[in-house]
Enzyme design. Structure first.
Site, PDB file in Angstrom:
ATOM      1  N   GLU A   1       0.000  -1.236   6.345  1.00 50.28           N
ATOM      2  CA  GLU A   1       1.325  -0.551   6.595  1.00 50.28           C
ATOM      3  C   GLU A   1      -0.006   1.358   6.994  1.00 50.28           C
ATOM      4  OE1 GLU A   1       4.585   1.100   8.300  1.00 50.28           O
ATOM      5  OE2 GLU A   1       3.866   1.716   6.118  1.00 50.28           O
TER       6      GLU A   1
ATOM      7  N   ASP B   1       0.307  -1.536  -0.352  1.00 48.74           N
ATOM      8  CA  ASP B   1      -0.153  -0.522   0.042  1.00 48.74           C
ATOM      9  C   ASP B   1       1.357   1.427  -0.126  1.00 48.74           C
ATOM     10  OD1 ASP B   1       0.194  -0.593   2.591  1.00 48.74           O
ATOM     11  OD2 ASP B   1      -0.888   0.946   3.379  1.00 48.74           O
TER      12      ASP B   1
ATOM     13  N   HIS C   1       6.383   9.481   0.413  1.00 52.45           N
ATOM     14  CA  HIS C   1       5.485   9.932   0.854  1.00 52.45           C
ATOM     15  C   HIS C   1       5.503  11.743  -0.559  1.00 52.45           C
ATOM     16  CE1 HIS C   1       4.367   7.994   4.776  1.00 52.45           C
ATOM     17  NE2 HIS C   1       4.775   7.276   3.561  1.00 52.45           N
TER      18      HIS C   1
ATOM     19  N   GLU D   1      11.859  -1.518   5.038  1.00 46.67           N
ATOM     20  CA  GLU D   1      11.016   0.078   4.482  1.00 46.67           C
ATOM     21  C   GLU D   1      12.790   1.072   4.330  1.00 46.67           C
ATOM     22  OE1 GLU D   1       8.776   1.939   5.135  1.00 46.67           O
ATOM     23  OE2 GLU D   1       6.933   0.269   6.006  1.00 46.67           O
TER      24      GLU D   1
HETATM   25 ZN   LIG Z   1       7.412   2.549   3.870  1.00 44.56          ZN
END
Ligand SMILES: [Zn+2]
Length: 393
Positions: free
Chosen positions: A143, A77, A361, A172
């Site tokens: 997540e 996701d 992000h 990550e």
């Molecule tokens: Zn992540």
């Protein structure tokens, strides 16, 4: 197994082209299943539900029946792309320009999933199917969201089946600037709190007939913000409490409100566990409230307790793999936010190592193709070392 399937760039592109904004699967887990199943992995897809939260699909795949079982964990996701007009390329187009792959999830963390799958297939090819244990993937679609119907429930499912994980790498994006900067060996705990101070509503011109909760709230949060929890530990930064929201249910400047609220987030190190942190907050509130005569209550939420994987075989194996591929010794770090490693740490040693986190992000999230190849090489070397070490012990 096709060559294209083992190419981390093509696989990362296929994954990015699935617009899997939490909680939508959007085909991303199917992309993985279509690569893993033909390569010999047993693939389980599972959807978990909980009242008040969206259903989420997850995947667990394993090849090999024997131990040790080294698991790669991650999430397909992604966070929403925001204003798509600001992107150089559409966020789910997975365009490549000048050797850089653009798209939501390129580094957080479809790119790392592609690298791990490519590394696993590469390792299987080289060992001619004579795997010295098992390789598994635990991939969630929850997540970036509430993290309720994701990794935590997959781990419960594994436990019920008697399925054991011996070591886990979460992919990550752990590196601040370049691949090889840092391996995350722990994370601070994260706890949210909400403080309410109760007063009595009234006219601002007649304060003696009311009880204004706002100055009292201010005094309490001042104490919470300025009283240190600790001075840090050899492995962790000092714990920190940050007030993030202040509100009062009021829009009129001539009305004293009946209550005032503050929300805060605490990041705490390995000197604490969650119950102790909650107790510390209550003590500070009690002391400050006594001085100003405030009535108050506090409530807590959050799931991420602190963890630390001490240097040992898992950390050493990844350190050695990084050194062999990029020629640098990575720092062992515990900084940054929480990840699903907070759930996995209760099952087996877990570390985080992935791509570079500079654009996560953000608009134009992107990864150099060279980074995808480097990370694939690190993961492949890690698998080789992991099984060599296991065979020798
Ligand atoms: Zn992540």
């Amino acid at each position: 197994m096709s060559l294209a399937a083992a190419d981390p760039v093509a696989l990362a592109q296929s994954l990015i082209r699935c617009p899997s904004v939490t909680p939508d699967e959007a085909g991303a887990l199917s992309v993985l299943e279509e690569v893993l199943a033909p390569a010999g992995f047993t693939v389980h897809r599972m959807t978990f539900s909980e009242p008040g939260t969206p259903d989420v699909e997850n995947l667990y795949a394993r090849i090999g029946g024997a131990g040790p079982n080294v698991c790669f964990a991650g999430h397909t996701d992604v966070v929403p792309p925001g204003d798509t007009a600001q992107w150089t390329f559409p966020p789910f187009a997975a365009e490549i320009r000048d050797g850089v792959l653009y798209g939501r999830g390129a580094v957080d963390m479809k790119g790392a999933i592609a690298c791990f799958v490519a590394a696993a297939l590469g390792h299987l090819e080289r060992c001619g199917g004579q795997l010295g244990g098992s390789i598994s993937l635990l991939i969630t679609g929850d997540e970036e969201g509430p993290s309720i119907n994701g990794t935590a429930k997959v781990l419960d499912w594994l436990r019920e089946r008697g399925e054991r994980l011996d070591a886990c790498v979460v992919g990550e994006p752990s590196n601040p600037h370049a691949i090889g900067d840092e391996i995350k060996i722990g994370r601070r705990g994260s706890l949210n709190g909400e403080l309410v101070v109760f007063g009595k509503q009234g006219h601002a011109a007649y304060p003696h007939l009311a009880d204004n909760p706002i100055p009292k709230l201010a005094r309490i949060i001042d104490r919470l913000s300025t009283t240190p929890l600790d001075e840090g530990t050899p492995d962790f930064e000092p714990s920190s409490l940050q007030v993030t929201v202040i509100s009062a249910p009021n829009t009129a400047t001539n009305v004293i409100p009946s209550e005032a609220r503050a929300k805060f987030n605490i990041r705490y190190n390995d000197l604490h566990r969650r119950p102790g942190v909650e107790e510390w907050v209550r003590q500070q509130c009690t002391a400050a409230a006594e001085e100003v005569g405030a009535r108050w209550s506090v409530s807590f939420s959050g799931t991420g307790d602190v963890f630390l994987t001490r240097p040992g075989p898992l950390v050493d194996t990844m350190t050695e793999a990084v050194r062999a591929v990029v020629g640098r010794v990575p720092r062992l770090s515990t900084s940054g936010g929480t990840s699903d490693a907070r759930f996995i740490q209760a099952y087996c040693p877990v570390i985080e190592f992935g791509l570079v986190n500079e654009t996560i992000h953000q608009v134009d999230e992107r990864v150099p193709l060279s980074d995808l190849h480097t990370l694939t090489a690190v993961y492949e070397r890690f698998l080789e070392q992991f099984f060599t070490r296991a065979a020798g012990s």
